[in-house]
Design a protein around this motif. Sequence first.
Motif, PDB file in Angstrom:
ATOM      1  N   ASN A 203      -5.835  -0.163 -12.827  1.00  0.00           N
ATOM      2  CA  ASN A 203      -4.872   0.204 -12.979  1.00  0.00           C
ATOM      3  C   ASN A 203      -4.162   0.926 -11.323  1.00  0.00           C
ATOM      4  N   GLU A 204      -3.936  -0.621 -10.448  1.00  0.00           N
ATOM      5  CA  GLU A 204      -3.769  -0.180  -9.247  1.00  0.00           C
ATOM      6  C   GLU A 204      -1.907  -0.009  -9.172  1.00  0.00           C
ATOM      7  N   ARG A 205      -1.273   0.579  -8.576  1.00  0.00           N
ATOM      8  CA  ARG A 205       0.355   1.013  -8.123  1.00  0.00           C
ATOM      9  C   ARG A 205       0.764   0.191  -6.990  1.00  0.00           C
ATOM     10  N   ALA A 206      -0.524  -0.064  -6.326  1.00  0.00           N
ATOM     11  CA  ALA A 206       0.259  -0.320  -5.282  1.00  0.00           C
ATOM     12  C   ALA A 206      -1.053  -1.603  -4.643  1.00  0.00           C
ATOM     13  N   ILE A 207      -0.800  -1.823  -3.362  1.00  0.00           N
ATOM     14  CA  ILE A 207      -1.673  -2.833  -2.736  1.00  0.00           C
ATOM     15  C   ILE A 207      -1.370  -2.057  -1.294  1.00  0.00           C
ATOM     16  N   TYR A 208      -2.598  -1.409  -0.256  1.00  0.00           N
ATOM     17  CA  TYR A 208      -2.260  -0.625   0.860  1.00  0.00           C
ATOM     18  C   TYR A 208      -2.786  -1.940   2.148  1.00  0.00           C
ATOM     19  N   LEU A 209      -2.381  -2.066   2.698  1.00  0.00           N
ATOM     20  CA  LEU A 209      -2.487  -3.438   3.884  1.00  0.00           C
ATOM     21  C   LEU A 209      -2.583  -2.189   4.726  1.00  0.00           C
ATOM     22  N   ASP A 210      -4.261  -2.338   5.473  1.00  0.00           N
ATOM     23  CA  ASP A 210      -4.324  -1.378   6.114  1.00  0.00           C
ATOM     24  C   ASP A 210      -4.709  -1.886   7.110  1.00  0.00           C
ATOM     25  N   GLY A 211      -3.726  -1.624   8.459  1.00  0.00           N
ATOM     26  CA  GLY A 211      -3.385  -2.581   9.658  1.00  0.00           C
ATOM     27  C   GLY A 211      -4.960  -1.144  10.606  1.00  0.00           C
ATOM     28  N   THR A 212      -4.449  -0.436  10.337  1.00  0.00           N
ATOM     29  CA  THR A 212      -5.821   0.986  10.914  1.00  0.00           C
ATOM     30  C   THR A 212      -7.137   0.190  10.662  1.00  0.00           C
ATOM     31  N   ARG A 213      -7.819  -0.249   9.945  1.00  0.00           N
ATOM     32  CA  ARG A 213      -9.028  -0.593   9.213  1.00  0.00           C
ATOM     33  C   ARG A 213      -9.707   1.140   8.417  1.00  0.00           C
ATOM     34  N   LYS A 214      -9.155   1.422   8.142  1.00  0.00           N
ATOM     35  CA  LYS A 214      -9.891   2.721   8.894  1.00  0.00           C
ATOM     36  C   LYS A 214      -9.313   3.419   7.342  1.00  0.00           C
ATOM     37  N   ILE A 215      -8.417   2.954   5.961  1.00  0.00           N
ATOM     38  CA  ILE A 215      -8.209   4.118   5.082  1.00  0.00           C
ATOM     39  C   ILE A 215      -9.099   4.418   3.579  1.00  0.00           C
ATOM     40  N   ASN A 216      -9.037   5.400   3.282  1.00  0.00           N
ATOM     41  CA  ASN A 216     -10.462   5.759   2.440  1.00  0.00           C
ATOM     42  C   ASN A 216      -9.403   6.768   1.413  1.00  0.00           C
ATOM     43  N   LEU A 217      -9.015   6.161   0.199  1.00  0.00           N
ATOM     44  CA  LEU A 217      -8.633   6.504  -0.860  1.00  0.00           C
ATOM     45  C   LEU A 217      -9.715   7.352  -1.534  1.00  0.00           C
ATOM     46  N   GLU A 218      -9.911   7.327  -1.240  1.00  0.00           N
ATOM     47  CA  GLU A 218     -11.429   8.506  -2.334  1.00  0.00           C
ATOM     48  C   GLU A 218     -11.379   9.809  -1.525  1.00  0.00           C
ATOM     49  N   ALA A 219     -10.789   9.644  -0.156  1.00  0.00           N
ATOM     50  CA  ALA A 219     -10.756  11.354   0.680  1.00  0.00           C
ATOM     51  C   ALA A 219      -9.651  11.705   0.131  1.00  0.00           C
ATOM     52  N   VAL A 220      -8.750  11.477  -0.262  1.00  0.00           N
ATOM     53  CA  VAL A 220      -7.090  11.956  -0.943  1.00  0.00           C
ATOM     54  C   VAL A 220      -7.044  11.432  -2.007  1.00  0.00           C
ATOM     55  N   ALA A 221      -6.969  12.368  -3.298  1.00  0.00           N
ATOM     56  CA  ALA A 221      -7.193  12.218  -4.357  1.00  0.00           C
ATOM     57  C   ALA A 221      -4.898  12.392  -5.181  1.00  0.00           C
ATOM     58  N   GLU A 222      -4.608  12.314  -3.558  1.00  0.00           N
ATOM     59  CA  GLU A 222      -2.851  12.134  -4.243  1.00  0.00           C
ATOM     60  C   GLU A 222      -1.988  11.042  -3.862  1.00  0.00           C
ATOM     61  N   LEU A 223      -3.345   9.985  -2.915  1.00  0.00           N
ATOM     62  CA  LEU A 223      -3.097   8.510  -2.762  1.00  0.00           C
ATOM     63  C   LEU A 223      -3.140   7.584  -4.436  1.00  0.00           C
ATOM     64  N   PRO A 224      -2.077   7.483  -4.293  1.00  0.00           N
ATOM     65  CA  PRO A 224      -2.195   6.120  -5.867  1.00  0.00           C
ATOM     66  C   PRO A 224      -3.381   5.144  -6.143  1.00  0.00           C
ATOM     67  N   GLU A 225      -3.322   4.868  -6.913  1.00  0.00           N
ATOM     68  CA  GLU A 225      -4.686   4.003  -7.154  1.00  0.00           C
ATOM     69  C   GLU A 225      -3.946   2.769  -6.772  1.00  0.00           C
ATOM     70  N   GLY A 226      -5.016   1.407  -6.016  1.00  0.00           N
ATOM     71  CA  GLY A 226      -4.420   0.364  -5.304  1.00  0.00           C
ATOM     72  C   GLY A 226      -5.534  -0.476  -4.749  1.00  0.00           C
ATOM     73  N   PHE A 227      -5.363  -1.537  -4.649  1.00  0.00           N
ATOM     74  CA  PHE A 227      -6.462  -2.463  -3.746  1.00  0.00           C
ATOM     75  C   PHE A 227      -5.966  -2.011  -2.113  1.00  0.00           C
ATOM     76  N   ILE A 228      -7.637  -3.071  -1.916  1.00  0.00           N
ATOM     77  CA  ILE A 228      -7.791  -2.221  -0.158  1.00  0.00           C
ATOM     78  C   ILE A 228      -6.993  -3.463   0.415  1.00  0.00           C
ATOM     79  N   PHE A 229      -6.766  -4.368   1.232  1.00  0.00           N
ATOM     80  CA  PHE A 229      -5.964  -5.519   1.966  1.00  0.00           C
ATOM     81  C   PHE A 229      -6.602  -5.224   3.568  1.00  0.00           C
ATOM     82  N   THR A 230      -7.018  -5.111   4.156  1.00  0.00           N
ATOM     83  CA  THR A 230      -7.683  -5.490   5.634  1.00  0.00           C
ATOM     84  C   THR A 230      -7.129  -6.789   6.519  1.00  0.00           C
ATOM     85  N   PRO A 231      -6.464  -6.550   7.392  1.00  0.00           N
ATOM     86  CA  PRO A 231      -5.541  -7.826   7.797  1.00  0.00           C
ATOM     87  C   PRO A 231      -7.119  -8.461   8.874  1.00  0.00           C
ATOM     88  N   MET A 232      -7.055  -9.355   8.726  1.00  0.00           N
ATOM     89  CA  MET A 232      -7.923 -10.251  10.269  1.00  0.00           C
ATOM     90  C   MET A 232      -7.471 -11.284  11.035  1.00  0.00           C
TER      91      MET A 232
END
Length: 304
Positions: A203-232
């Motif tokens: 049910n993903e609405r987005a990919i979170y392309l996360d340069g911070t290497r910190k994003i935690n979707l579970e911490a903030v209910a307001e964030l839409p469901e999504g894939f988590i992707f960390t650049p390397m």
Amino acid sequence: MEGESFMNQGKTIMNQGGGSDHGQDDHEKEFDDLWEMSEKNLIIKYLKEGKKWQEIANENEKIKEAFEKSPCSCGCSDGRIHEHRIGRAGEGLVIGLQTMLNNSIEEGLDVAVETVVKFIDEMIKKGEIKDKFKFCSHDGCGVAKIVCGELKKAGKLPEKYNNPDDLGIDFAKKTIDALRKAYPEIEFEYEHTMAEKMDKLHNERAIYLDGTRKINLEAVAELPEGFIFTPMSEVDIEVTKTELVALCGIALGDHGFGNRFDLENPFRIVVSASNDEQLEKLTILAESVADQFEGRVVVDGFVA
């Protein structure tokens, strides 16, 4: 690594889709319900009204709570998994696909393992990983299924990987073994996430392309469901594009919301960056992926 040929594989992945065994035909009503629920998300509403992510992030103090600490886990980008983690498509399995096709599966797994270990080394040196870290595979990995499909087409898929999850499990275990040898002072743990601990449908609405290497979707209910992707930085940019194309393909295909994504309701690649320079760099990367989807994927981002 030949970037052009690898991107051609990415386009194949886009057309092939991928994901769990739960497709649109079997769960149309459930997908409709999940879509309607996601449409009620306040951030989705703001985006449809024309607001930008930076504006939304500036106005909503809670979003900062998603970037308060580094994760102690690495796993698949799959949005059906609910854990604070570093995320790559198939935990990073795609990184070794070209070598698997050109040489052998064993050599390809070694390439992927070596790349992930280098990335973990960077996190350790920056103090982002200290005493414990977990590396996870999971049931029903769509990316492992796609990788095995490519190997099967090339006539290089052994019978022991007829269940694609077994390839993802082998990769995760090899990575843990390498990390334990390299950093005996850190407690590295392997874990396999069972289907019952995951959402049933994508049910993903987005990919979170996360340069911070910190994003935690579970911490903030307001964030839409999504894939988590960390650049390397160790990964060839064309491989990263291929992974992002694969994730978009899952969302826009039969195993995600599919044709519900259109020009008026696009799938989103959301860049979360540590600074303006990183935001610009990752936005250019994301736009090169979105351009392949004829307006059904859009890019926006913010400095967290």
